[in-house]
Scaffold this motif. Structure first.
Motif, short mmCIF file in Angstrom:
data_model
loop_
_atom_site.label_atom_id
_atom_site.label_comp_id
_atom_site.label_asym_id
_atom_site.label_seq_id
_atom_site.Cartn_x
_atom_site.Cartn_y
_atom_site.Cartn_z
N THR A 167 0.85 -1.18 0.00
CA THR A 167 0.00 0.00 0.00
C THR A 167 0.89 1.24 0.00
OG1 THR A 167 -1.72 -1.17 1.24
CG2 THR A 167 -1.81 1.22 1.27
N LEU A 168 0.57 2.17 -0.86
CA LEU A 168 1.31 3.42 -0.95
C LEU A 168 0.73 4.41 0.05
CD1 LEU A 168 1.33 3.55 -4.83
CD2 LEU A 168 3.14 2.74 -3.32
N ARG A 169 1.57 4.98 0.88
CA ARG A 169 1.15 5.90 1.94
C ARG A 169 1.30 7.33 1.45
NH1 ARG A 169 1.79 3.34 7.13
NH2 ARG A 169 2.46 5.32 7.98
N ILE A 170 0.21 8.12 1.55
CA ILE A 170 0.21 9.49 1.06
C ILE A 170 -0.38 10.40 2.13
CG2 ILE A 170 -0.57 11.04 -0.76
CD1 ILE A 170 -1.07 8.45 -2.46
N CYS A 171 0.40 11.37 2.59
CA CYS A 171 -0.09 12.39 3.52
C CYS A 171 -0.68 13.53 2.70
CB CYS A 171 1.04 12.89 4.41
SG CYS A 171 1.71 11.62 5.51
N VAL A 172 -1.91 13.91 3.01
CA VAL A 172 -2.60 14.94 2.24
C VAL A 172 -3.14 16.03 3.15
CG1 VAL A 172 -3.24 13.30 0.42
CG2 VAL A 172 -4.83 13.73 2.30
N ASP A 173 -3.28 17.25 2.59
CA ASP A 173 -3.84 18.36 3.34
C ASP A 173 -5.36 18.32 3.33
OD1 ASP A 173 -1.36 19.50 3.99
OD2 ASP A 173 -1.27 20.54 2.07
N ASP A 174 -5.95 18.01 2.18
CA ASP A 174 -7.41 18.01 2.01
C ASP A 174 -7.86 16.57 1.76
OD1 ASP A 174 -10.07 18.25 1.23
OD2 ASP A 174 -9.71 20.07 0.05
N LEU A 175 -8.24 15.90 2.84
CA LEU A 175 -8.61 14.49 2.72
C LEU A 175 -9.82 14.29 1.81
CD1 LEU A 175 -7.90 11.61 3.61
CD2 LEU A 175 -9.47 11.91 5.52
N GLU A 176 -10.83 15.14 1.94
CA GLU A 176 -12.05 14.96 1.15
C GLU A 176 -11.78 15.08 -0.34
OE1 GLU A 176 -14.64 13.60 2.56
OE2 GLU A 176 -13.47 13.76 4.39
N ALA A 177 -10.99 16.06 -0.75
CA ALA A 177 -10.66 16.22 -2.17
C ALA A 177 -9.83 15.04 -2.65
CB ALA A 177 -9.90 17.53 -2.40
N SER A 178 -8.90 14.59 -1.82
CA SER A 178 -8.06 13.46 -2.21
C SER A 178 -8.86 12.17 -2.30
CB SER A 178 -6.90 13.30 -1.22
OG SER A 178 -6.06 14.43 -1.28
N VAL A 179 -9.79 11.97 -1.36
CA VAL A 179 -10.64 10.77 -1.41
C VAL A 179 -11.44 10.76 -2.71
CG1 VAL A 179 -12.69 9.70 -0.39
CG2 VAL A 179 -10.76 10.31 1.07
N ALA A 180 -12.03 11.89 -3.06
CA ALA A 180 -12.82 11.96 -4.30
C ALA A 180 -11.96 11.60 -5.50
CB ALA A 180 -13.42 13.35 -4.46
#
Length: 117
Positions: free
Chosen positions: A7-20
């Motif tokens: 699994t590739l691990r990605i830290c994001v600022d905007d979880l909702e936008a990234s999930v979409a």
């Protein structure tokens, strides 16, 4: 030790936008949970994490999550070949995990799906 996937691990600022984005990319719905103040969304082979910078700083040190058949087998194999287990095994919402430091300095999370009944 049997490795089942990565699994590739990605830290994001905007979880909702990234999930979409990743749900659209993979046509897979997110599985969500919270861990230590960090919001996590697992989508296909991607693990998105968002939360306080102090928590993310620690999470960024782990290169990837490796799914294994059994964390205990992984623990034995890792120590046999010279890796140092620096955390775990511990239960998580998705199974058990451990964090290992490889001799080359790489840090990986190993996780199984042996959730207690």
């Amino acid at each position: 030790m049997e490795i089942l996937g990565t699994t590739l691990r990605i830290c994001v600022d905007d979880l909702e936008a990234s999930v979409a984005f990743y749900e659209g990319l993979t046509s897979t719905p997110a599985l969500r949970f919270e861990r230590g103040g960090v919001s996590v969304a697992a989508i296909g082979c991607f693990l998105l994490m968002s939360g306080p910078e102090a928590e993310l700083e620690v999470l960024r040190k782990v290169s990837a999550t490796i799914a294994v058949k059994d964390v205990d087998d992984a623990h034995a194999a890792l120590t046999r070949v010279g890796a140092k287990v620096i955390a775990g095994p511990v239960p998580t919402p998705a199974g058990r995990n451990l964090i290992a430091l490889h001799p080359d300095g790489s840090v990986f999370e190993y996780v199984d799906r042996n959730v207690p009944a």
